[in-house]
Motif scaffolding. Sequence first.
Motif, short mmCIF file in Angstrom:
data_model
loop_
_atom_site.label_atom_id
_atom_site.label_comp_id
_atom_site.label_asym_id
_atom_site.label_seq_id
_atom_site.Cartn_x
_atom_site.Cartn_y
_atom_site.Cartn_z
N ASP A 1 70.03 -53.70 41.23
CA ASP A 1 70.88 -53.45 42.37
C ASP A 1 70.43 -52.30 42.99
O ASP A 1 69.49 -51.64 42.75
CB ASP A 1 72.30 -53.49 41.92
CG ASP A 1 72.52 -52.35 41.18
OD1 ASP A 1 71.98 -51.07 41.27
OD2 ASP A 1 73.63 -52.19 40.57
N LYS A 2 70.97 -51.98 44.13
CA LYS A 2 70.47 -50.99 45.13
C LYS A 2 70.73 -49.21 44.40
O LYS A 2 69.84 -48.68 44.85
CB LYS A 2 71.42 -50.83 46.24
CG LYS A 2 71.05 -52.13 47.14
CD LYS A 2 72.28 -52.33 48.28
CE LYS A 2 72.29 -53.70 48.79
NZ LYS A 2 73.33 -53.92 49.81
N ASP A 3 71.16 -49.42 43.22
CA ASP A 3 71.28 -48.06 42.51
C ASP A 3 70.43 -48.16 41.35
O ASP A 3 70.25 -47.07 40.32
CB ASP A 3 72.78 -47.93 42.14
CG ASP A 3 73.69 -47.64 43.29
OD1 ASP A 3 73.25 -47.03 44.19
OD2 ASP A 3 75.06 -48.16 43.16
N GLY A 4 69.53 -49.12 41.19
CA GLY A 4 68.89 -49.23 39.96
C GLY A 4 69.30 -49.94 38.71
O GLY A 4 68.45 -50.03 37.71
N ARG A 5 70.49 -50.36 38.86
CA ARG A 5 71.20 -50.98 37.68
C ARG A 5 70.78 -52.38 37.64
O ARG A 5 70.62 -53.05 38.48
CB ARG A 5 72.95 -50.74 37.70
CG ARG A 5 73.15 -49.49 37.48
CD ARG A 5 74.76 -49.02 37.19
NE ARG A 5 75.46 -49.73 38.35
CZ ARG A 5 75.73 -48.92 39.39
NH1 ARG A 5 75.47 -47.49 39.47
NH2 ARG A 5 76.41 -49.37 40.49
N MET A 6 70.56 -52.75 36.10
CA MET A 6 70.28 -54.04 35.90
C MET A 6 71.18 -54.82 35.61
O MET A 6 72.21 -54.42 35.01
CB MET A 6 69.30 -54.09 34.69
CG MET A 6 67.99 -53.32 34.79
SD MET A 6 66.83 -54.10 36.26
CE MET A 6 65.99 -55.24 35.18
N HIS A 7 71.23 -56.25 36.32
CA HIS A 7 72.30 -57.37 35.81
C HIS A 7 71.57 -58.59 35.53
O HIS A 7 70.64 -59.08 36.14
CB HIS A 7 73.02 -57.46 37.09
CG HIS A 7 73.83 -56.23 37.67
ND1 HIS A 7 75.00 -55.78 37.39
CD2 HIS A 7 73.26 -55.23 38.82
CE1 HIS A 7 75.21 -54.76 37.92
NE2 HIS A 7 74.19 -54.37 38.91
N TYR A 8 72.16 -59.09 34.47
CA TYR A 8 71.51 -60.24 33.74
C TYR A 8 72.17 -61.64 33.76
O TYR A 8 73.45 -61.67 34.05
CB TYR A 8 71.17 -59.93 32.24
CG TYR A 8 70.63 -58.51 32.05
CD1 TYR A 8 69.23 -58.23 32.40
CD2 TYR A 8 71.33 -57.40 31.77
CE1 TYR A 8 68.80 -56.89 32.10
CE2 TYR A 8 70.81 -56.30 31.30
CZ TYR A 8 69.60 -56.24 31.67
OH TYR A 8 69.09 -55.02 31.38
N ALA A 9 71.49 -62.74 33.82
CA ALA A 9 72.04 -64.11 33.98
C ALA A 9 71.42 -65.10 33.07
O ALA A 9 70.33 -65.20 32.94
CB ALA A 9 72.17 -64.46 35.41
N ARG A 10 72.37 -66.03 32.67
CA ARG A 10 72.03 -67.07 31.79
C ARG A 10 71.64 -68.34 32.56
O ARG A 10 70.80 -69.00 32.11
CB ARG A 10 72.97 -67.47 30.79
CG ARG A 10 73.15 -66.41 29.79
CD ARG A 10 74.60 -66.56 28.63
NE ARG A 10 74.56 -65.63 27.67
CZ ARG A 10 75.25 -64.23 27.80
NH1 ARG A 10 75.83 -64.10 28.92
NH2 ARG A 10 75.41 -63.88 27.08
N ALA B 1 64.88 -47.86 33.20
CA ALA B 1 65.55 -46.98 32.03
C ALA B 1 65.05 -47.77 30.67
O ALA B 1 64.82 -48.78 30.69
CB ALA B 1 67.09 -46.96 31.93
N GLY B 2 64.90 -46.90 29.72
CA GLY B 2 64.37 -47.25 28.44
C GLY B 2 65.05 -48.47 27.78
O GLY B 2 64.71 -49.23 26.95
#
Length: 205
Positions: free
Chosen positions: A181-190, A87-88
């Motif tokens: 994730d498996k649905d293409g959503r991004m998850h970020y971490a510090r 996603a943009g």
Amino acid sequence: RREEVVLKMADGLGLTGSARDKFIIDFLARSQGLEGYLFPDTYLLPRDIAANAVVNLMKSTFDQKINFKVDSQTLVLASILERETLAGEERPIVAGILLNRLKLGMALQADATVQYALGFQFAEKDWWKKNLTKADLAVNSPFNTYKFPGLPPKPISNPGLASLRAALTPNDNDFLYYISDKDGRMHYARTLEEHNANIAKYLTP
């Protein structure tokens, strides 16, 4: 990557047999060294167009569309964003993360760069291997950003405007890690601890 571009072009032009083979060979020869500069767009072409003319058109379209200065490093970063994000709105954030890692001297560890290094996967009939193994991540290639710090030597794909703009105007954040994730959503971490928690939560079966 340009090997995928030429196949889409050949399909779109309805080429078969020796004419198709010649078009592919000519395109790959003419586009050598132009990975990253073949602008992704919708092109209306005569069916008898020569491969050289297609490459020239895609390169000239890049020059016309990119009316802002893009240095080679920005283009490489944009090519990674093109493959690492869907996603943009994600691209400026991931651009910021990759630049954060570069500033700290951390390896980028971008899967897409390893996929590019591995090349065509005959079992999957695809240029981008889906599930990378530990052996894959150790492949001895300058494009392997797990093994070698810094950006790859050249682009790994042909980025569009969204990726190029994200590379030029990254989001200012303090993240160092991301997963899709498996649905293409991004998850970020510090932190690595947060990153491992995201992996356990979103990627572990």
